[in-house]
Design an enzyme around this catalytic site. Structure first.
Site: not given
Ligand code: NDP
Length: 281
Positions: A52, A96, A119
């Site tokens: 990322k 995460q 997200d």
């Protein structure tokens, strides 16, 4: 023959467009910013976070990685999220997963501002997606839809079967296919006749996490098959939920693993972060 849908190539094309838009924003003094919180030293998570970060650098985003110790306490993580919610240079925040056991996953992810939930996992965004309001669409499902569209075959009117009903892949991808006017069936571990369901499908999205569970005899001619599964075999090889070898030379479309949904998930994260930046303007 099996037509492979090249997710790596498509992701690169999308990231190039994002890079151009970012350059235009930067010329006006605005830089999209993504903050990633990584707690602990899970090996797979470290790789995902590095990927990322690399994507952010490629498109020209500000990338901030916050690495916290495995024994980090809830208050510390919540305080960091609160700080990032108020930080004007940050437009997207993600934690995460998975988190170490002492941390309450839903309490922590729910602390992220819905306006920075790139997200798309928060109830606010999921609910908005469900009722057709503006939402951050979750990255993997968004990637699946882009890959289906890449075939040039219209989704409207097609029979789509989604295998898997998780909150991060199965359910949202089903809603997004419905929004595109597909007739959608969701299958799961209690589905009685999976093979029969799949043999009716023009579009299959496999999101189970079981190596090679879907074989050529379960897929009809002409189907579009999106393989979300990422399964590590004992020999270290990464494979999907679909057994590509068993397809033989059947006429169909398939996303490879690796190089299909994976790179698209990251491209869609960049897309959501850019979108968030524009909404914050
Ligand atoms: P979950 O484990 O949360 O969900 C798996 C789903 O599969 C469940 O709904 C389960 O049903 C269903 N299932 C299990 N066994 C069967 C079966 N025999 N027949 C039909 N359905 C079954 O997984 P995720 O959705 O989080 O992820 C799915 C896969 O996608 C994993 O391999 C994951 O690594 C991968 N993934 C890849 C991403 C990428 O970027 N490439 C991103 C996210 C995930 P039930 O609900 O009844 O238990």
């Amino acid at each position: 023959m099996v037509h492979l849908i090249d997710g790596k190539n498509l992701a690169q094309k999308i990231q190039l467009q994002i890079k151009e838009e970012t350059a235009a924003l930067k010329a006006k003094g605005i830089t999209p910013g993504l903050a990633v919180i990584l707690v602990g030293d899970d090996a797979a998570s470290q790789i995902y976070v590095r990927n990322k970060e690399k994507a952010c650098q490629e498109v020209g985003f500000l990338s901030k990685i916050y690495r916290l110790a495995t024994d980090a306490q809830e208050e510390e993580v919540l305080a960091l999220i609160e700080q990032l919610n108020n930080e004007t240079t940050i437009h997207g925040i993600l934690v995460q997963l998975p988190l170490p056991k002492q941390l309450n996953e839903s309490k922590i992810t729910n602390a992220i501002s819905p306006k920075k939930d790139v997200d798309g996992f928060l109830a606010e965004n999921m609910g908005a997606l469900l009722i057709g309001q503006q939402a951050f669409e979750p990255c993997t499902p968004q990637g699946c839809l882009r890959l289906i569209k890449e075939t040039g075959i219209p989704i409207a009117g097609k029979k789509a079967v989604v295998v898997g009903r998780s909150n991060i892949v199965g359910k949202p991808v089903a809603i997004m296919l419905l929004k595109e006017n597909a007739t959608v069936t969701i299958c799961h571990s209690k589905t009685s006749h999976l093979k029969e369901e799949l043999l009716n499908a023009d579009i299959i999205v496999a999101a189970v996490g079981q190596a090679h569970m879907i074989t050529g005899d379960m897929i009809k001619e002409g189907a579009i098959v999106i393989d979300v599964g990422t399964n590590r075999l004992e020999n270290g090889k990464l494979v999907g939920d679909v057994d590509q070898a068993s397809l033989g030379d059947k006429e169909c479309y398939l996303t490879p693993v690796p190089g299909g949904v994976g790179p698209m998930t990251i491209a869609m994260l960049m897309n959501n972060t850019l979108e968030s930046t524009k909404r914050h303007l």
